[in-house]
Design a protein around this motif. Structure first.
Motif: not given
Ligand code: SF4
Ligand code: SF4
Lengths: 388, 187
Positions: A127-128, A130-134, A184, B74, B77, B101
């Motif tokens: 899992p990322g 720091t990613s808003a998509i995650w 995002v 960053q 995902p 992204y």
């Protein structure tokens, strides 16, 4: 649940409006399937997205659907979470709508993301954070679970205590997911027009407005402008809520534009100036999406119901343009990196127009919504239970 | 482990674009309008006739900046975009879901979709094609006729690049965004 058979799935009142919606639904559903087939055969080349404009109509339509879902969930929670009586009658239908629009959005995004199966696997394995998509994707997954269980306790095994608990869970995860979707865009330091606090907040606000519009449309269609008294009472309250929300939205937008123009900061001011002089903004977002519904509420003192049903249709077209512009405006300023003479003409705003496949998949998603709604109305009793 | 970067003596660039060709050949970059890992940009001359500044007309070779604080990393995902042991920002094609992204998030337009793997691709300082085989230069550096490019380890004080950026002034691109780029344009 209703008595349900394949035979009664095909039985409906053959009024002109019903037939029109049926044909529309079938055409859009067909378009979705055709678009999906074409995409599977040709991959990303079926879309008009480029290196400079990597996101397009499908991202806009995904946002459109999940905004609808979150909006319906928030507005219906006024009744079954916060206990405002007039809104309790819409609970089941609104939550059904929230599930259906979310599934439609997922169907569209599954064809936008290049590797949806890899996504499911590695979202869990690596899992990322720091990613808003995650966060957005994960929270929407949780949200879907919550509202589905909530729907179960509202319709199948009626239990108000549990439906309320899962309703609260759905509301909170929906708010978190949806503001993350705003993030995002808001997190993009590379895009000065999108970067900042505006989008996460604006997404929630416009979701609530979308929820109101959809309720007018759904109930307007169901009752053909001949509403029972208790529904009228709900609509009169909804008018006031919507008026206030639209007022806040207009205020937000105005200040967003003024701060972006002020001081003519490079990239940002030019872009916003370009945006506010484009027809999709003036006619789509402002006129259809905000001013027409707002004016009707204002000039009728919030007493009009029938005109608001029609205004909600223009409102939803406006909401579509808001979603489309959100994506397009974010990417419109060319990332020149001194490539001026080599790879592109001197900086002009980027052009993008969706391909036929993008239209088919994106708008085809509406066919999925219509179809699932029709099935849901047949299978479940979405009207309030007697005891209300 | 190293921390690779590149210094560019960009005023020596003659816009022959041998580096672009070398990169495409070395890394098998497919033809196509959007498919390029590196590029040479041109800055137009400043000033009005008759006071046109010839010195202002320069060529800007560029590519992924291998940011120490990379926005593309960053936002990813699935952590498909990662820093390798040498500080090179890379894409793991197994994990990339092609959400694109990172293409939106990179302030330097350094990324594109590679049709070979149907994932996102970008400059990786020839990590697979040259560094893995023990070479110490990138294809673009090796081919440059005017010696614009100096690739090397920023953590090694004796490396050519460390010596260069210690002795000469340089500028960086969009460093105000906090990306900590590792491309140094020597002045
Ligand atoms: S230049 Fe772009 S692709 Fe390269 S590390 Fe920085 S943000 Fe990532
Ligand atoms: S396109 Fe691939 S590398 Fe880029 S953010 Fe998405 S998963 Fe990560």
């Amino acid at each position: 649940m209703n008595n349900f058979s394949i035979k009664n799935l095909f039985e409906f009142n053959k009024t002109p409006l019903n037939l029109l919606v049926a044909v529309l639904g079938i055409v859009l559903l067909g378009a979705f399937l055709a678009g999906a087939a074409y995409y599977i055969l040709h991959g990303h080349h079926a879309f008009n997205v480029t290196r400079q404009h990597p996101w397009g109509l499908l991202i806009a339509m995904y946002v459109f659907f999940v905004v609808s879902s979150t909006g319906l969930c928030i507005i219906s929670s006024i009744g079954h979470v916060f206990g405002v009586e007039e809104f309790q009658q819409i609970g089941k239908r609104a939550i059904a709508g929230a599930i259906i629009t979310l599934l439609s959005g997922f169907a569209v995004i599954a064809l936008e993301v290049g590797h949806p199966v890899t996504m499911i696997i590695y979202n869990v394995l690596t899992p990322g954070f720091t990613s808003a998509i995650w966060w957005m994707g994960t929270l929407y997954g949780i949200y879907l679970v919550f509202i589905t269980i909530e729907f179960f306790f509202l319709t199948i095994k009626v239990d108000h205590k549990w439906s309320k608990i899962f309703g609260i869970g759905g509301l909170l995860s929906g708010l978190a997911a949806h503001s993350n979707l705003g993030a995002v865009f808001g997190f993009l330091i590379s895009r000065p027009t999108a970067n900042g606090v505006f989008y996460p907040v604006y997404f929630i606000l416009s979701a609530m407005i979308t929820g109101c519009y959809l309720l007018y449309i759904i109930y307007g269609f169901k009752y053909r402008n001949d509403y029972p008294e208790q529904l009228k009472a709900m609509f009169l309250k909804l008018n006031k809520i919507l008026g206030m929300l639209l007022g806040i939205l207009i205020f937000f937008e105005a200040w967003k534009i003024i701060t972006a123009l002020y001081g003519t900061m490079p990239e940002r001011a030019e872009t916003i100036l370009h945006v506010i002089s484009s027809p999709t903004f003036i006619f789509g977002e402002v006129l259809l999406g905000m001013l027409i519904p707002f004016a009707i509420i204002l000039f009728t003192n919030g007493q009009a119901i029938k005109p608001m049903v029609y205004a909600s249709l223009t409102g939803m077209i406006g909401i579509f343009f808001m979603r489309y512009d959100l994506v397009h405006d974010t990417l419109i300023y060319p990332m020149t990196m001194l490539k001026r003479s080599e790879y592109q003409l001197p900086p002009t705003f980027l052009e993008y127009f969706p391909s036929a496949t993008e239209f088919a998949i994106g708008f085809g998603g509406i066919g999925i919504t219509i179809f699932l709604f029709y099935v849901a109305e047949k299978v479940f009793n979405l009207d309030p239970d007697r005891e209300h | 482990m190293a921390r690779y970067g590149m210094a560019l003596d960009y005023k020596s660039c003659i816009n022959c674009r041998a580096c672009e060709s070398a990169c495409k050949a070395e890394n098998g970059v497919l033809p196509g309008r959007d498919n390029y890992r590196i590029w040479v940009g041109q800055k137009e001359a400043e000033g009005e006739f008759p006071n046109i500044s010839i010195a202002s007309m320069t060529y800007h070779p560029s590519q992924c900046q291998h940011c120490d604080n990379a926005p593309c990393q960053q936002v990813c995902p699935t952590n498909a975009t990662y820093y390798d042991d040498n500080g090179v920002v890379r894409v793991d094609i197994e994990k990339c879901i092609l959400c694109t992204y990172c293409i939106n998030a990179c302030p330097y337009d350094a990324r594109y979709v590679d049709d070979r793997t149907v994932t996102v691709d970008k400059c990786n300082f020839c990590s697979d094609t040259r560094l893995a085989n023990g070479e110490t230069t990138t294809a673009c550096q090796a081919t440059c006729p005017t010696k614009v490019r100096t690739f090397g380890d920023l953590d090694d004080p004796n490396s050519d690049i460390s010596q260069l950026i210690a002795k000469r002034e340089y500028k960086q691109v969009k460093e105000h965004l906090g990306t900590k780029p590792k491309l140094f344009y020597l002045l």
